[in-house]
Design a protein around this motif. Sequence first.
Motif, PDB file in Angstrom:
ATOM      1  N   ASP A 182      10.915  48.890 -17.474  1.00  0.00           N
ATOM      2  CA  ASP A 182      11.699  47.663 -17.527  1.00  0.00           C
ATOM      3  C   ASP A 182      12.181  47.473 -18.961  1.00  0.00           C
ATOM      4  O   ASP A 182      11.549  47.950 -19.915  1.00  0.00           O
ATOM      5  N   ASP A 183      13.279  46.762 -19.128  1.00  0.00           N
ATOM      6  CA  ASP A 183      13.863  46.599 -20.457  1.00  0.00           C
ATOM      7  C   ASP A 183      12.886  45.977 -21.450  1.00  0.00           C
ATOM      8  O   ASP A 183      12.891  46.320 -22.636  1.00  0.00           O
ATOM      9  N   ASP A 184      12.040  45.034 -20.963  1.00  0.00           N
ATOM     10  CA  ASP A 184      11.128  44.357 -21.894  1.00  0.00           C
ATOM     11  C   ASP A 184       9.923  45.218 -22.272  1.00  0.00           C
ATOM     12  O   ASP A 184       9.054  44.777 -23.028  1.00  0.00           O
ATOM     13  N   GLU A 185       9.883  46.444 -21.758  1.00  0.00           N
ATOM     14  CA  GLU A 185       8.823  47.384 -22.130  1.00  0.00           C
ATOM     15  C   GLU A 185       9.295  48.382 -23.202  1.00  0.00           C
ATOM     16  O   GLU A 185       8.569  49.286 -23.582  1.00  0.00           O
ATOM     17  N   ILE A 186      10.545  48.181 -23.663  1.00  0.00           N
ATOM     18  CA  ILE A 186      11.135  49.042 -24.690  1.00  0.00           C
ATOM     19  C   ILE A 186      11.277  48.242 -25.975  1.00  0.00           C
ATOM     20  O   ILE A 186      12.083  47.326 -26.070  1.00  0.00           O
ATOM     21  N   GLY A 187      10.469  48.583 -26.972  1.00  0.00           N
ATOM     22  CA  GLY A 187      10.520  47.892 -28.249  1.00  0.00           C
ATOM     23  C   GLY A 187      11.601  48.457 -29.151  1.00  0.00           C
ATOM     24  O   GLY A 187      12.024  49.603 -28.992  1.00  0.00           O
ATOM     25  N   GLU A 188      12.020  47.649 -30.124  1.00  0.00           N
ATOM     26  CA  GLU A 188      13.107  48.064 -31.016  1.00  0.00           C
ATOM     27  C   GLU A 188      12.601  48.389 -32.405  1.00  0.00           C
ATOM     28  O   GLU A 188      11.746  47.692 -32.949  1.00  0.00           O
ATOM     29  N   ILE A 189      13.140  49.449 -32.979  1.00  0.00           N
ATOM     30  CA  ILE A 189      12.824  49.910 -34.320  1.00  0.00           C
ATOM     31  C   ILE A 189      14.091  49.789 -35.170  1.00  0.00           C
ATOM     32  O   ILE A 189      15.193  50.051 -34.680  1.00  0.00           O
ATOM     33  N   PRO A 190      13.979  49.407 -36.443  1.00  0.00           N
ATOM     34  CA  PRO A 190      15.168  49.303 -37.304  1.00  0.00           C
ATOM     35  C   PRO A 190      15.946  50.615 -37.369  1.00  0.00           C
ATOM     36  O   PRO A 190      15.355  51.700 -37.400  1.00  0.00           O
ATOM     37  N   PHE A 191      17.260  50.509 -37.406  1.00  0.00           N
ATOM     38  CA  PHE A 191      18.125  51.683 -37.316  1.00  0.00           C
ATOM     39  C   PHE A 191      17.928  52.676 -38.447  1.00  0.00           C
ATOM     40  O   PHE A 191      18.275  53.852 -38.327  1.00  0.00           O
ATOM     41  N   VAL A 192      17.357  52.203 -39.559  1.00  0.00           N
ATOM     42  CA  VAL A 192      17.185  53.099 -40.711  1.00  0.00           C
ATOM     43  C   VAL A 192      16.218  54.244 -40.424  1.00  0.00           C
ATOM     44  O   VAL A 192      16.181  55.229 -41.170  1.00  0.00           O
ATOM     45  N   TRP A 193      15.444  54.140 -39.328  1.00  0.00           N
ATOM     46  CA  TRP A 193      14.537  55.223 -38.935  1.00  0.00           C
ATOM     47  C   TRP A 193      15.221  56.250 -38.034  1.00  0.00           C
ATOM     48  O   TRP A 193      14.599  57.253 -37.643  1.00  0.00           O
ATOM     49  N   ASN A 194      16.460  55.999 -37.679  1.00  0.00           N
ATOM     50  CA  ASN A 194      17.268  56.965 -36.919  1.00  0.00           C
ATOM     51  C   ASN A 194      18.720  56.714 -37.349  1.00  0.00           C
ATOM     52  O   ASN A 194      19.552  56.278 -36.561  1.00  0.00           O
ATOM     53  N   PHE A 195      18.958  56.982 -38.615  1.00  0.00           N
ATOM     54  CA  PHE A 195      20.242  56.671 -39.246  1.00  0.00           C
ATOM     55  C   PHE A 195      21.248  57.752 -38.872  1.00  0.00           C
ATOM     56  O   PHE A 195      21.151  58.899 -39.319  1.00  0.00           O
ATOM     57  N   LEU A 196      22.215  57.390 -38.036  1.00  0.00           N
ATOM     58  CA  LEU A 196      23.170  58.357 -37.504  1.00  0.00           C
ATOM     59  C   LEU A 196      24.277  58.641 -38.519  1.00  0.00           C
ATOM     60  O   LEU A 196      25.052  57.750 -38.872  1.00  0.00           O
ATOM     61  N   VAL A 197      24.344  59.882 -38.966  1.00  0.00           N
ATOM     62  CA  VAL A 197      25.398  60.288 -39.890  1.00  0.00           C
ATOM     63  C   VAL A 197      26.757  60.129 -39.199  1.00  0.00           C
ATOM     64  O   VAL A 197      26.958  60.585 -38.075  1.00  0.00           O
ATOM     65  N   GLY A 198      27.676  59.455 -39.871  1.00  0.00           N
ATOM     66  CA  GLY A 198      29.001  59.236 -39.304  1.00  0.00           C
ATOM     67  C   GLY A 198      29.115  57.976 -38.474  1.00  0.00           C
ATOM     68  O   GLY A 198      30.206  57.626 -38.021  1.00  0.00           O
ATOM     69  N   HIS A 199      28.006  57.269 -38.285  1.00  0.00           N
ATOM     70  CA  HIS A 199      28.022  56.040 -37.481  1.00  0.00           C
ATOM     71  C   HIS A 199      27.413  54.881 -38.259  1.00  0.00           C
ATOM     72  O   HIS A 199      28.084  53.882 -38.510  1.00  0.00           O
ATOM     73  N   ASN A 200      26.158  55.001 -38.659  1.00  0.00           N
ATOM     74  CA  ASN A 200      25.522  53.949 -39.448  1.00  0.00           C
ATOM     75  C   ASN A 200      26.013  53.993 -40.895  1.00  0.00           C
ATOM     76  O   ASN A 200      26.378  55.053 -41.397  1.00  0.00           O
ATOM     77  N   LYS A 201      26.010  52.837 -41.529  1.00  0.00           N
ATOM     78  CA  LYS A 201      26.535  52.741 -42.889  1.00  0.00           C
ATOM     79  C   LYS A 201      25.530  52.067 -43.824  1.00  0.00           C
ATOM     80  O   LYS A 201      24.802  51.164 -43.421  1.00  0.00           O
ATOM     81  N   VAL A 202      25.523  52.541 -45.062  1.00  0.00           N
ATOM     82  CA  VAL A 202      24.734  51.914 -46.113  1.00  0.00           C
ATOM     83  C   VAL A 202      25.565  50.800 -46.741  1.00  0.00           C
ATOM     84  O   VAL A 202      26.731  51.000 -47.074  1.00  0.00           O
ATOM     85  N   VAL A 203      24.946  49.623 -46.885  1.00  0.00           N
ATOM     86  CA  VAL A 203      25.605  48.492 -47.542  1.00  0.00           C
ATOM     87  C   VAL A 203      25.055  48.395 -48.959  1.00  0.00           C
ATOM     88  O   VAL A 203      23.839  48.266 -49.155  1.00  0.00           O
ATOM     89  N   ASP A 204      25.928  48.491 -49.937  1.00  0.00           N
ATOM     90  CA  ASP A 204      25.509  48.436 -51.340  1.00  0.00           C
ATOM     91  C   ASP A 204      24.689  47.181 -51.611  1.00  0.00           C
ATOM     92  O   ASP A 204      25.104  46.066 -51.261  1.00  0.00           O
ATOM     93  N   GLY A 205      23.526  47.388 -52.215  1.00  0.00           N
ATOM     94  CA  GLY A 205      22.684  46.264 -52.581  1.00  0.00           C
ATOM     95  C   GLY A 205      21.793  45.745 -51.475  1.00  0.00           C
ATOM     96  O   GLY A 205      20.961  44.859 -51.705  1.00  0.00           O
ATOM     97  N   ASP A 206      21.931  46.267 -50.255  1.00  0.00           N
ATOM     98  CA  ASP A 206      21.129  45.813 -49.111  1.00  0.00           C
ATOM     99  C   ASP A 206      20.142  46.913 -48.733  1.00  0.00           C
ATOM    100  O   ASP A 206      20.479  47.850 -48.009  1.00  0.00           O
TER     101      ASP A 206
END
Length: 252
Positions: A182-206
Amino acid sequence: MSNGVVSSNPDPISTDSLKVFIGYDPKEDLAYEVCNYSLSKRASIPIHVSAIKQGELRQKGVYWRERGKLESTEFSFSRFLTPYLADYKGWAMFVDCDFLYLDDIKKLADLADDKYAIMCVQHDYTPKETTKMDGAVQTVYPRKNWSSMVLYNCGHPKNRVLTPEVVNKETGAFLHRFQWLDDDEIGEIPFVWNFLVGHNKVVDGDESTFPKAIHYTLGGPWFEQYKDCEFGDLWLSELDAYRKDSLKKAES
Protein backbone atom coordinates in the motif's frame (compact mmCIF):
# COMPACT_ATOMS: atom_id res chain seq x y z
CA MET A 1 28.71 -16.98 -1.04
CA SER A 2 25.09 -17.23 0.04
CA ASN A 3 21.81 -17.58 -1.84
CA GLY A 4 23.50 -16.86 -5.15
CA VAL A 5 25.20 -13.59 -4.34
CA VAL A 6 28.91 -12.92 -4.48
CA SER A 7 30.18 -11.21 -1.34
CA SER A 8 33.13 -8.86 -1.01
CA ASN A 9 33.26 -9.54 2.75
CA PRO A 10 34.41 -13.02 3.87
CA ASP A 11 32.95 -12.61 7.36
CA PRO A 12 29.47 -13.90 8.22
CA ILE A 13 26.69 -11.34 8.08
CA SER A 14 26.56 -9.67 11.46
CA THR A 15 23.24 -8.65 12.96
CA ASP A 16 24.85 -5.25 13.51
CA SER A 17 25.83 -4.86 9.84
CA LEU A 18 23.82 -3.13 7.17
CA LYS A 19 23.37 -5.59 4.33
CA VAL A 20 24.01 -3.92 0.98
CA PHE A 21 23.22 -5.60 -2.32
CA ILE A 22 24.64 -3.95 -5.44
CA GLY A 23 23.27 -4.92 -8.85
CA TYR A 24 26.01 -6.35 -11.06
CA ASP A 25 26.23 -6.44 -14.84
CA PRO A 26 29.39 -7.64 -16.65
CA LYS A 27 29.32 -4.65 -18.99
CA GLU A 28 29.44 -2.35 -15.96
CA ASP A 29 32.04 -4.18 -13.88
CA LEU A 30 34.06 -1.02 -13.28
CA ALA A 31 30.96 0.88 -12.23
CA TYR A 32 30.25 -1.83 -9.66
CA GLU A 33 33.79 -1.67 -8.27
CA VAL A 34 33.71 2.12 -7.91
CA CYS A 35 30.25 2.08 -6.36
CA ASN A 36 31.35 -0.51 -3.81
CA TYR A 37 34.59 1.36 -3.11
CA SER A 38 32.93 4.77 -2.71
CA LEU A 39 30.29 3.37 -0.37
CA SER A 40 32.61 1.20 1.72
CA LYS A 41 35.38 3.71 2.32
CA ARG A 42 32.97 6.35 3.66
CA ALA A 43 30.94 4.00 5.86
CA SER A 44 31.28 4.57 9.61
CA ILE A 45 29.12 1.55 10.44
CA PRO A 46 29.72 -2.13 9.66
CA ILE A 47 28.35 -3.03 6.22
CA HIS A 48 28.21 -6.31 4.36
CA VAL A 49 28.34 -5.74 0.60
CA SER A 50 27.24 -8.37 -1.90
CA ALA A 51 26.97 -8.30 -5.68
CA ILE A 52 23.72 -9.60 -7.13
CA LYS A 53 25.03 -11.63 -10.06
CA GLN A 54 22.44 -13.19 -12.31
CA GLY A 55 24.68 -16.11 -13.26
CA GLU A 56 25.17 -17.08 -9.62
CA LEU A 57 21.45 -16.80 -8.93
CA ARG A 58 20.69 -19.09 -11.87
CA GLN A 59 23.22 -21.64 -10.64
CA LYS A 60 21.54 -21.59 -7.24
CA GLY A 61 18.13 -22.13 -8.85
CA VAL A 62 16.54 -18.97 -7.46
CA TYR A 63 16.41 -17.01 -10.73
CA TRP A 64 15.21 -18.48 -14.00
CA ARG A 65 13.10 -15.94 -15.89
CA GLU A 66 14.16 -15.15 -19.45
CA ARG A 67 15.64 -11.73 -20.05
CA GLY A 68 13.22 -9.38 -21.79
CA LYS A 69 14.14 -7.01 -24.59
CA LEU A 70 13.51 -3.96 -22.39
CA GLU A 71 15.75 -5.09 -19.52
CA SER A 72 18.71 -2.70 -19.68
CA THR A 73 20.73 -4.61 -17.07
CA GLU A 74 21.07 -8.17 -15.74
CA PHE A 75 19.60 -7.05 -12.41
CA SER A 76 16.43 -5.41 -13.75
CA PHE A 77 14.33 -8.00 -11.87
CA SER A 78 16.78 -9.91 -9.67
CA ARG A 79 17.01 -6.78 -7.47
CA PHE A 80 13.65 -7.71 -5.96
CA LEU A 81 15.19 -10.81 -4.40
CA THR A 82 16.86 -8.55 -1.83
CA PRO A 83 14.58 -9.47 1.13
CA TYR A 84 14.93 -13.17 0.26
CA LEU A 85 18.71 -12.90 0.01
CA ALA A 86 18.71 -11.17 3.40
CA ASP A 87 16.70 -14.08 4.88
CA TYR A 88 13.78 -11.71 5.49
CA LYS A 89 15.61 -10.26 8.49
CA GLY A 90 16.60 -6.71 9.42
CA TRP A 91 17.17 -3.86 7.03
CA ALA A 92 18.98 -4.21 3.71
CA MET A 93 19.69 -1.84 0.86
CA PHE A 94 19.60 -2.55 -2.84
CA VAL A 95 21.36 -0.10 -5.14
CA ASP A 96 22.17 -0.03 -8.85
CA CYS A 97 25.87 -0.22 -9.68
CA ASP A 98 25.87 3.17 -11.42
CA PHE A 99 25.96 5.11 -8.14
CA LEU A 100 28.80 7.11 -6.64
CA TYR A 101 28.63 7.67 -2.88
CA LEU A 102 29.85 10.99 -1.53
CA ASP A 103 28.72 10.63 2.08
CA ASP A 104 28.51 8.16 4.96
CA ILE A 105 25.89 5.43 4.47
CA LYS A 106 25.17 5.63 8.21
CA LYS A 107 23.26 8.85 7.54
CA LEU A 108 21.00 6.93 5.17
CA ALA A 109 20.64 3.95 7.50
CA ASP A 110 19.61 6.31 10.30
CA LEU A 111 16.51 7.22 8.25
CA ALA A 112 15.17 3.65 8.42
CA ASP A 113 11.73 3.60 10.03
CA ASP A 114 10.19 0.26 10.98
CA LYS A 115 6.68 1.47 10.18
CA TYR A 116 7.54 1.22 6.47
CA ALA A 117 8.06 -1.91 4.37
CA ILE A 118 10.45 -0.07 2.08
CA MET A 119 11.92 3.40 1.78
CA CYS A 120 13.19 5.11 -1.36
CA VAL A 121 13.58 8.40 -3.19
CA GLN A 122 10.21 9.08 -4.78
CA HIS A 123 11.26 10.71 -8.01
CA ASP A 124 8.85 12.40 -10.40
CA TYR A 125 10.97 11.50 -13.42
CA THR A 126 10.05 11.26 -17.09
CA PRO A 127 13.22 10.94 -19.19
CA LYS A 128 13.30 12.71 -22.56
CA GLU A 129 15.98 10.43 -24.01
CA THR A 130 14.99 7.34 -25.99
CA THR A 131 18.18 5.41 -25.23
CA LYS A 132 20.62 5.18 -22.32
CA MET A 133 23.91 3.54 -21.35
CA ASP A 134 25.32 1.67 -24.34
CA GLY A 135 22.21 2.00 -26.52
CA ALA A 136 19.64 0.33 -24.24
CA VAL A 137 16.03 1.39 -24.78
CA GLN A 138 14.88 4.04 -22.29
CA THR A 139 11.52 3.01 -20.86
CA VAL A 140 9.01 5.34 -19.23
CA TYR A 141 6.67 4.17 -16.48
CA PRO A 142 5.15 5.40 -13.19
CA ARG A 143 7.59 5.51 -10.25
CA LYS A 144 10.53 5.51 -12.64
CA ASN A 145 13.82 5.06 -10.76
CA TRP A 146 12.17 4.42 -7.39
CA SER A 147 13.53 0.87 -7.40
CA SER A 148 17.11 1.90 -8.23
CA MET A 149 17.93 2.44 -4.55
CA VAL A 150 15.70 0.92 -1.90
CA LEU A 151 15.94 0.37 1.83
CA TYR A 152 14.06 -2.86 2.51
CA ASN A 153 12.59 -3.63 5.91
CA CYS A 154 13.16 -7.31 5.21
CA GLY A 155 11.26 -8.54 8.25
CA HIS A 156 8.09 -6.67 7.29
CA PRO A 157 5.29 -9.21 6.64
CA LYS A 158 4.41 -7.69 3.26
CA ASN A 159 7.93 -8.31 1.93
CA ARG A 160 7.46 -12.05 2.42
CA VAL A 161 5.61 -11.80 -0.89
CA LEU A 162 8.96 -11.41 -2.66
CA THR A 163 9.80 -15.09 -3.04
CA PRO A 164 11.86 -16.38 -5.96
CA GLU A 165 8.63 -17.70 -7.51
CA VAL A 166 6.99 -14.26 -7.45
CA VAL A 167 10.10 -12.39 -8.63
CA ASN A 168 10.48 -14.79 -11.56
CA LYS A 169 6.89 -14.56 -12.79
CA GLU A 170 5.48 -11.13 -11.91
CA THR A 171 5.35 -8.22 -14.32
CA GLY A 172 7.65 -5.24 -14.38
CA ALA A 173 4.72 -3.06 -13.33
CA PHE A 174 4.04 -5.18 -10.23
CA LEU A 175 7.67 -5.16 -9.15
CA HIS A 176 9.01 -1.73 -10.12
CA ARG A 177 5.87 0.06 -8.89
CA PHE A 178 5.90 -1.90 -5.59
CA GLN A 179 2.36 -3.13 -6.15
CA TRP A 180 2.61 -5.67 -3.32
CA LEU A 181 2.50 -2.69 -0.95
CA ASP A 182 0.00 0.00 0.00
CA ASP A 183 1.19 3.55 -0.62
CA ASP A 184 1.45 4.31 3.11
CA GLU A 185 3.91 1.43 3.49
CA ILE A 186 6.46 3.20 1.25
CA GLY A 187 8.61 5.72 3.11
CA GLU A 188 10.35 8.65 1.46
CA ILE A 189 14.07 9.39 1.42
CA PRO A 190 15.55 12.80 0.42
CA PHE A 191 16.46 12.94 -3.26
CA VAL A 192 20.11 13.65 -2.50
CA TRP A 193 20.54 9.91 -1.79
CA ASN A 194 19.54 9.09 -5.38
CA PHE A 195 20.59 12.25 -7.20
CA LEU A 196 19.73 11.73 -10.87
CA VAL A 197 22.32 13.19 -13.22
CA GLY A 198 20.55 15.37 -15.78
CA HIS A 199 17.38 15.66 -13.69
CA ASN A 200 18.09 16.78 -10.12
CA LYS A 201 19.81 20.11 -9.61
CA VAL A 202 22.12 21.60 -7.01
CA VAL A 203 20.96 24.97 -5.65
CA ASP A 204 23.87 27.25 -4.75
CA GLY A 205 24.03 27.80 -1.02
CA ASP A 206 21.38 25.16 -0.22
CA GLU A 207 23.13 22.20 1.37
CA SER A 208 19.91 20.16 1.32
CA THR A 209 20.37 19.87 -2.46
CA PHE A 210 24.00 18.72 -2.39
CA PRO A 211 24.18 15.10 -3.61
CA LYS A 212 25.13 12.36 -1.15
CA ALA A 213 24.86 9.62 -3.78
CA ILE A 214 25.07 10.42 -7.49
CA HIS A 215 23.12 8.19 -9.87
CA TYR A 216 24.39 8.15 -13.45
CA THR A 217 21.08 6.76 -14.64
CA LEU A 218 21.60 7.57 -18.34
CA GLY A 219 25.17 6.27 -18.35
CA GLY A 220 28.43 7.15 -16.63
CA PRO A 221 32.05 7.77 -17.59
CA TRP A 222 32.74 4.05 -17.83
CA PHE A 223 30.93 4.32 -21.18
CA GLU A 224 32.91 6.28 -23.78
CA GLN A 225 29.93 8.36 -24.89
CA TYR A 226 29.33 9.57 -21.31
CA LYS A 227 32.91 10.30 -20.25
CA ASP A 228 32.16 14.05 -20.16
CA CYS A 229 28.80 13.81 -18.38
CA GLU A 230 27.83 16.02 -15.45
CA PHE A 231 29.68 14.92 -12.28
CA GLY A 232 31.80 12.66 -14.46
CA ASP A 233 34.94 14.22 -13.00
CA LEU A 234 33.95 13.04 -9.52
CA TRP A 235 33.52 9.46 -10.72
CA LEU A 236 36.85 9.51 -12.58
CA SER A 237 38.57 10.85 -9.46
CA GLU A 238 37.05 8.02 -7.42
CA LEU A 239 38.17 5.51 -10.04
CA ASP A 240 41.72 6.83 -9.72
CA ALA A 241 41.59 6.48 -5.92
CA TYR A 242 40.17 2.96 -6.24
CA ARG A 243 42.97 1.90 -8.59
CA LYS A 244 45.67 3.37 -6.34
CA ASP A 245 44.25 1.61 -3.27
CA SER A 246 43.94 -1.66 -5.17
CA LEU A 247 47.57 -1.39 -6.26
CA LYS A 248 48.70 -0.74 -2.68
CA LYS A 249 46.80 -3.79 -1.45
CA ALA A 250 48.28 -5.95 -4.19
CA GLU A 251 51.80 -4.83 -3.28
CA SER A 252 51.40 -5.27 0.47
